[in-house]
Design a protein around this motif. Sequence first.
Motif, PDB file in Angstrom:
ATOM      1  N   ALA A   4       0.849  -1.198   0.000  1.00 52.71           N
ATOM      2  CA  ALA A   4       0.000   0.000   0.000  1.00 52.71           C
ATOM      3  C   ALA A   4       0.883   1.245   0.000  1.00 52.71           C
ATOM      4  CB  ALA A   4      -0.907   0.000   1.223  1.00 52.71           C
ATOM      5  N   THR A  47       0.400   5.432  -0.111  1.00 54.43           N
ATOM      6  CA  THR A  47      -0.515   6.579  -0.071  1.00 54.43           C
ATOM      7  C   THR A  47       0.254   7.842  -0.421  1.00 54.43           C
ATOM      8  OG1 THR A  47      -1.878   5.539   1.631  1.00 54.43           O
ATOM      9  CG2 THR A  47      -2.106   7.912   1.347  1.00 54.43           C
ATOM     10  N   THR A  77      -0.246  11.884  -0.681  1.00 54.16           N
ATOM     11  CA  THR A  77      -1.137  12.943  -0.198  1.00 54.16           C
ATOM     12  C   THR A  77      -0.694  14.287  -0.759  1.00 54.16           C
ATOM     13  OG1 THR A  77      -1.506  11.729   1.858  1.00 54.16           O
ATOM     14  CG2 THR A  77      -2.082  14.071   1.849  1.00 54.16           C
ATOM     15  N   SER A 111      -2.734  12.569  -8.676  1.00 54.83           N
ATOM     16  CA  SER A 111      -2.909  11.419  -9.565  1.00 54.83           C
ATOM     17  C   SER A 111      -1.627  11.211 -10.352  1.00 54.83           C
ATOM     18  CB  SER A 111      -4.093  11.643 -10.514  1.00 54.83           C
ATOM     19  OG  SER A 111      -3.844  12.750 -11.367  1.00 54.83           O
ATOM     20  N   SER A 156       0.021  -0.666  -4.584  1.00 52.57           N
ATOM     21  CA  SER A 156      -1.363  -0.265  -4.805  1.00 52.57           C
ATOM     22  C   SER A 156      -1.459   1.172  -4.307  1.00 52.57           C
ATOM     23  CB  SER A 156      -2.315  -1.173  -4.022  1.00 52.57           C
ATOM     24  OG  SER A 156      -3.633  -0.730  -4.164  1.00 52.57           O
ATOM     25  N   SER A 160      -2.904   4.783  -3.531  1.00 53.65           N
ATOM     26  CA  SER A 160      -4.106   5.574  -3.247  1.00 53.65           C
ATOM     27  C   SER A 160      -3.695   7.020  -3.064  1.00 53.65           C
ATOM     28  CB  SER A 160      -4.822   5.052  -1.999  1.00 53.65           C
ATOM     29  OG  SER A 160      -3.985   5.151  -0.863  1.00 53.65           O
ATOM     30  N   TYR A 161      -4.604   7.907  -3.425  1.00 48.11           N
ATOM     31  CA  TYR A 161      -4.310   9.332  -3.390  1.00 48.11           C
ATOM     32  C   TYR A 161      -5.236  10.018  -2.389  1.00 48.11           C
ATOM     33  CZ  TYR A 161      -1.774   8.414  -7.721  1.00 48.11           C
ATOM     34  OH  TYR A 161      -0.912   7.927  -8.667  1.00 48.11           O
ATOM     35  N   ALA A 162      -4.645  10.867  -1.584  1.00 51.03           N
ATOM     36  CA  ALA A 162      -5.421  11.661  -0.625  1.00 51.03           C
ATOM     37  C   ALA A 162      -5.363  13.130  -1.044  1.00 51.03           C
ATOM     38  CB  ALA A 162      -4.864  11.501   0.793  1.00 51.03           C
TER      39      ALA A 162
END
Length: 502
Positions: free
Chosen positions: A181, A183, A185, A237, A248, A250-252
């Motif tokens: 994972a 992330t 941000t 993005s 994997s 993910s964007y905050a």
Amino acid sequence: LSNYSVSYADGTLTVNPAALTITASGASKTYGTSASLTGYSSSGLVNGDSISAVTLASGGSGTAASVGSYSITASGATGTGLSNYSVSYADGTLTVNPAALTITASGATKTYGTSASLTGYSSSGLVNGDSISAVTLASSGSGTAASVGSYTITASGATGTGLSNYSVSYADGTLTVNPAALTITASGATKTYGTSASLTGYSSSGLVNGDSISAVTLASTGSGTAASVGSYTITASGATGTGLSNYSVSYAAGTLTVNPAALTITAGDESKTAGLDLILAGYGVTGLTNGDSVTGVTLSSPGALAAAAPGSYGITASGAIGTGLGNYTILYQTGLLSVGASAALTTSTLQRQVVAALLPTASLAAPAVTASLGGGVASVSAPSTVSGTGSTRTTATSATTGAAASTSPAGGDTTASGASASSGTSGGTSSGASGGTSSSDSGAPSGSTASQGTRSGESGGGQVSSAQTYAVSSAGSEGGVYNQLQMTSAPIQGTKQDERKQ
């Protein structure tokens, strides 16, 4: 033999047993199974004799017999005519073969960047309470650096009890390395209204193995120069870098705050003469952007009233209205109002003051005729004020004349010493109380006409110092007091007649 007397003596024929050999047939079985021993062969039977059964036995016939070779012994043959035989038995061989044992490495998973502890396996084929105590498992994907994907888990080197009795085969398992994972941000940012935001900040959590992010696409609807004051979402993005396929992602979102721009509104400096009301209208603006505009500003100063004494007064600005002003922090700067002392008025100026006093709603478009002050007017100094509708006018109306002027009561006729007169006279008095009335008496105009106007103080504009009467003479046709005067100079700034002129 006829010559003999023959006598016979018996002899004995001994029939010896024939040799009969019975041989146990060889046999085989798998470890963990039992052997059914039935095979044999014989040699030596004659005369149709037969063997109906032979007892066969072996130490390896039981299920627990380990892999190996065992003797099969034959005995106890039964059948027909076997008493005629000397029976001998020959052993056969029982072979115990290994059982099939399959050991399969269990499938496993891990996350990218972690190591896999491979311990799982399964087996099929164990018998007789045999067991496996350990199996060696290995995979090229078990290390922390293994990329996301599928890797073979190989099994080997099983140890345990009774495993020599097996033919061991190994089946591979699969190790799946799953994405870690990650992330990313978007960092918060601020900008000032009217400027553009350069969005470059972000942070990440979850990177391992020296992987890195080289760029992230950041966007916000508030980044343009036209974005109004407020808070906007910054979306992240499209991250690029090294090793990112192993994550994997993910964007905050972050927050872009558009702060108000600084807008300075400065009241314009003004000047006026004491005794005059001043309408404040000037101001300057710095800091507007994006086509925003200021359409109005409230300006006030205690020096704008006619009653203000000579001196300097602040002009305060407030309450700006316009378009887009919610995007600004407005700073109001004070202007300076300089109130000068009253000065002597010229004849033409005084004429204009008298007209404004007598006819506050007169139109400056009326025809002009030549007029002059009578009575030896020499100077003007005392101020008086007149209240108009919705604003304040100031006009100076005191004078020094060659002969004293007289004032009649409101509505009465007036005359002035030293003024030219004819058979017709007119006079007027205007009262200054708020909501007061104005009345006038006029004689029938004929030839030349003498007029006097008297102004008394009115509330709403300034304090009256005195009331004066002036004589005005002119030649001309009918048309009222205004038509008997000609304006010969520019209107006085800040007076009602000035407003009407414009």
